[in-house]
Scaffold this motif. Structure first.
Motif, PDB file in Angstrom:
ATOM      1  N   ARG A  79      46.439  23.576  47.508  1.00 24.11           N
ATOM      2  CA  ARG A  79      47.667  24.629  47.130  1.00 24.11           C
ATOM      3  C   ARG A  79      47.977  25.169  48.332  1.00 24.11           C
ATOM      4  NH1 ARG A  79      45.492  29.044  43.652  1.00 24.11           N
ATOM      5  NH2 ARG A  79      43.455  28.780  44.642  1.00 24.11           N
ATOM      6  N   PHE A  80      49.352  25.382  48.442  1.00 19.58           N
ATOM      7  CA  PHE A  80      49.992  25.965  49.599  1.00 19.58           C
ATOM      8  C   PHE A  80      50.823  27.061  49.457  1.00 19.58           C
ATOM      9  CE2 PHE A  80      48.693  21.911  50.973  1.00 19.58           C
ATOM     10  CZ  PHE A  80      48.129  21.832  52.215  1.00 19.58           C
ATOM     11  N   HIS A  81      51.236  27.958  50.355  1.00 20.50           N
ATOM     12  CA  HIS A  81      52.100  29.036  50.234  1.00 20.50           C
ATOM     13  C   HIS A  81      52.536  29.270  51.665  1.00 20.50           C
ATOM     14  CE1 HIS A  81      54.325  32.524  48.864  1.00 20.50           C
ATOM     15  NE2 HIS A  81      53.732  33.229  50.008  1.00 20.50           N
ATOM     16  N   GLY A 138      43.955  37.660  53.522  1.00 20.41           N
ATOM     17  CA  GLY A 138      44.271  38.578  52.524  1.00 20.41           C
ATOM     18  C   GLY A 138      45.135  38.014  51.546  1.00 20.41           C
ATOM     19  N   ILE A 139      45.789  39.003  50.856  1.00 24.38           N
ATOM     20  CA  ILE A 139      46.988  38.851  49.965  1.00 24.38           C
ATOM     21  C   ILE A 139      48.381  39.201  50.338  1.00 24.38           C
ATOM     22  CG2 ILE A 139      48.040  39.718  47.768  1.00 24.38           C
ATOM     23  CD1 ILE A 139      45.059  40.649  46.881  1.00 24.38           C
ATOM     24  N   VAL A 140      49.263  38.029  50.615  1.00 27.15           N
ATOM     25  CA  VAL A 140      50.318  38.250  51.073  1.00 27.15           C
ATOM     26  C   VAL A 140      51.554  37.805  50.237  1.00 27.15           C
ATOM     27  CG1 VAL A 140      51.908  37.239  52.816  1.00 27.15           C
ATOM     28  CG2 VAL A 140      49.287  37.672  53.495  1.00 27.15           C
ATOM     29  N   ASP A 141      52.538  38.581  49.985  1.00 24.32           N
ATOM     30  CA  ASP A 141      53.503  38.230  48.905  1.00 24.32           C
ATOM     31  C   ASP A 141      52.886  37.954  47.497  1.00 24.32           C
ATOM     32  OD1 ASP A 141      55.487  38.279  51.056  1.00 24.32           O
ATOM     33  OD2 ASP A 141      55.261  36.139  51.319  1.00 24.32           O
ATOM     34  N   GLY A 142      51.777  38.887  47.252  1.00 22.57           N
ATOM     35  CA  GLY A 142      51.145  38.597  46.052  1.00 22.57           C
ATOM     36  C   GLY A 142      50.345  37.399  45.931  1.00 22.57           C
TER      37      GLY A 142
END
Length: 436
Positions: A79-81, A138-142
């Motif tokens: 998985r990628f973002h 951490g959490i980026v853009d949800g």
């Protein structure tokens, strides 16, 4: 050897780079795709050569396709973002396995030493370790990136001691927290962090991407960090190329003087990028590297090297070092990355409001690229600023070049009186004049 003369000329042409690079620190980063393509042994040979030339080398490897392979074996989908892997526990284990395997492959590549190969007598001892401290993204853009991290600190003091002892350093795309946790990092992030912390002289990305092109399909050879940022904001580059360029800008603004993005498809691309004038990739610097300026006494050696071959074949009148030192204020030079590639001199004749441009020379290796015309325009501006109304040249072999650029044929009688007295009738130079 079919052409020993050409070999000698080539070796002499790279000597300025060898002198300039000795003792410098280069961070060289490459993706896992390079290893998959079978290019690792050749790259190790090239980096070993740089090491032998006295360059301190830090190697950073990527592992994206190798991690993908490990995940596929476990039937786990990656998985990628925003181009960055989301690392869960399974992906982290795959990252560790891939990094371990790649480290062994790289160590093996640097251990080559067969006779009659570039690695003969190399004896390179590459050293790796837990040099990178990391923290979670951490959490980026949800989106929770879980065990994906970013480099927080690099043990530059320890790495400097290893480099000073003559060994290259190997960094994997993994980092560790003070609590002993491991994080998966991007190769680009590790490379930028290392280059910045070490105050490296160059960061070289040997990429899987082709040469970058602008929107008009012209090659992006050289950019300042400001220009590179503008290209990124235009939002036309492919995602992979943009990712490299983003990190190049970050490194440049972090104090790395030169960042190179070089496609690995070309054999020896790193060497071609470093030891040729135009290179084969994209170079990003904090400011433009090319400088067209008035000369200083430090430029005398570079000017002599340029004009000596032309003096030897009679194209230019011979000038001794003492004369050039005395007349250095008349000279202008064009330099690129600290190496002088062209020069010219402007001699004033104030009574007639005329100036003579002499000694216009461009390195043969970079001719036909417009440097001669740029020097000419620079000298014309310099003459105008000094209040001269016309500029003349005396030439035996390049009259056509000047005629195409606005000069017209003249006679010795059209020269300033003092210059007429110095005219060499044996050379029979043509007189060309241009009105400013």
């Amino acid at each position: 050897m079919e052409n020993p003369v050409q070999f000698v000329q080539w070796l002499r042409s790279v000597a300025p780079y060898i002198h300039a690079f000795r003792g410098k620190t280069f961070v060289v980063a490459f993706p896992g795709e390079l290893v998959m393509a079978g290019a690792l042994p050749v790259l190790a040979q090239d980096l070993s050569l740089l090491q032998a030339l006295g360059i301190k080398i830090v190697v950073v490897h990527g592992s994206r396709p190798q991690v993908a392979e490990q995940l596929a074996l476990r039937n786990v989908e990656g998985r990628f973002h925003n181009g960055i892997r989301i690392t869960d526990t399974a992906a982290l284990e795959c990252s560790k396995e891939a990094a371990g395997e790649l480290r062994l492959d790289i160590e093996a590549a640097f251990s080559q030493g067969l006779p009659n190969t570039p690695m003969a007598h190399a004896a390179v001892r590459i050293i790796s370790g837990n040099f990178v401290t990391a923290k979670p993204i951490g959490i980026v853009d949800g989106v929770d990136f879980q065990l994906t991290g970013i480099a927080r600190k690099v043990a530059y003091d320890v790495m400097h001691r290893i480099l000073d002892a003559g060994s290259p350093v190997l960094l994997s795309p993994l980092g560790f927290s003070p609590t002993g946790e491991a994080f998966n990092l991007t190769m680009e992030d590790v490379a930028v962090a290392a280059a910045t912390a070490l105050r490296a002289d160059k960061l070289i990305f040997i990429s899987e991407t082709p040469m970058m092109l602008d929107r008009d399909n012209d090659e992006l050879r050289e950019l300042s960090s400001t220009q590179a940022d503008a290209e990124l904001k235009a939002n036309y580059l492919p995602a992979d190329s943009a990712f490299y360029l983003e990190h190049a800008v970050k490194a440049s603004r972090g104090g790395v003087p030169r960042v190179h993005i070089v496609p690995y498809q070309m054999d020896g691309s790193a060497l071609l990028e470093l030891f040729t004038h135009d290179g084969v990739g994209t170079m990003i610097s904090h400011e433009n590297l090319e400088s067209l300026r008035e000369a200083t006494i430090e430029d005398v050696g570079g000017i002599i090297k340029l004009i000596e071959p032309l003096e030897a074949d009679g194209t230019l009148v011979k000038r001794g070092r003492e004369l050039i030192e005395r007349e250095i204020n008349y000279f202008s030079v064009i330099e690129h990355d600290g190496v002088i590639f062209g020069c010219a001199a402007l001699y004033p004749f104030p009574i007639e409001k005329m100036a003579e441009m002499a000694c216009l020379t461009v390195n043969p290796d970079v001719q036909s690229q417009g440097d001669g015309e740029r020097i000419l325009k620079h000298m014309e501006k310099r003459a105008r600023r000094a209040g001269f109304h016309s500029m003349f040249v005396l030439t035996t072999r390049t009259a056509h070049w000047f005629l195409k650029r606005g000069f017209v044929s003249a006679t010795v009688d059209d020269l300033p009186k003092d210059r007429q007295k110095m005219y060499n009738w044996q050379r029979k130079s043509l007189v060309l004049i241009k009105q400013l």
